[in-house]
Design a protein around this motif. Structure first.
Motif: not given
Lengths: 89, 107
Positions: A30, A33-34, A69, A72, A75-76, A79, B33, B40, B74, B78, B85-86, B89, B95
């Motif tokens: 993760f 991913l971040l 877009i 976004f 990442s959804l 996840a 994390f 971010t 947006f 977004a 969501a991250l 998850a 974690i």
């Protein structure tokens, strides 16, 4: 004004390189991913600034919006994948 | 009027890139994390919003400013949703958040 925007774009590329350290070193997936997400959102701004430099902002705005877009949605999706049981092993 | 526009643009661009720098440093320095996702999602979004407002000031009232406004809205919607969501998850993945007394720095 032109040289100032060039200066901001160059400093932005340096700012984009910094999260790469987290992508390489991140202990968990993760963190990587971040880092990738952070780079993605910063690239949107870099595209906009370059559009301004190239004097064709209309085209670059659409590119930046599409890229925002896409980053976004990606990442959804990632996840969502990692919250399933299959990703645990 | 032209000088005011330039000064506003320069001010917003500088502020925006400053916050993005803070966001990048936050991604590196913070221990865990969940603390990194603070950096971010929040400071990046603020940085982008400031830079987009700076570009809107530079463009004045045109079609481009409307498109930039769309990008502004947006990104404002977004980015936090993606980070949430991250983080969700990651929490479901198992974690554990970092606590001070653990003294185990997950660098």
């Amino acid at each position: 004004m032109e040289s100032f925007i060039i200066f901001i774009s160059i400093s932005l590329t340096i700012i984009i390189i910094i999260p790469f350290y987290r992508v390489l070193k991140g202990p968990t997936v993760f963190d990587r991913l971040l880092g990738a997400g952070a780079i993605g959102t910063k690239t949107v701004v870099l595209i906009l600034l370059l559009g301004l430099l190239f004097k064709r902002l209309e085209m670059f705005i659409d590119i930046a919006l599409a890229y925002a877009i896409l980053s976004f949605i990606s990442s959804l999706i990632v996840a969502k994948y990692f919250s399933t049981e299959k990703a645990k092993e | 009027m032209n000088e005011v526009k330039d000064i506003l643009t320069i001010l917003f661009l500088l502020l925006g890139s400053f916050f993005m720098l803070i966001g990048s440093i936050g991604v590196i320095r913070l221990p865990d994390f969940f603390t990194r996702s603070h950096a971010t999602s929040k400071s990046d979004t603020l940085g982008i919003m400031l830079i987009v407002v700076g570009l809107i000031c530079y463009e004045g009232l045109e079609l481009n400013s409307l498109k930039l406004m769309i990008i502004f809205v947006f990104i404002a919607l977004a980015n936090p949703v993606g980070s949430h969501a991250l983080a969700r998850a990651a929490f479901k993945f198992g974690i554990k958040p970092w606590f001070k007394k653990e003294e185990k720095d997950q660098d």
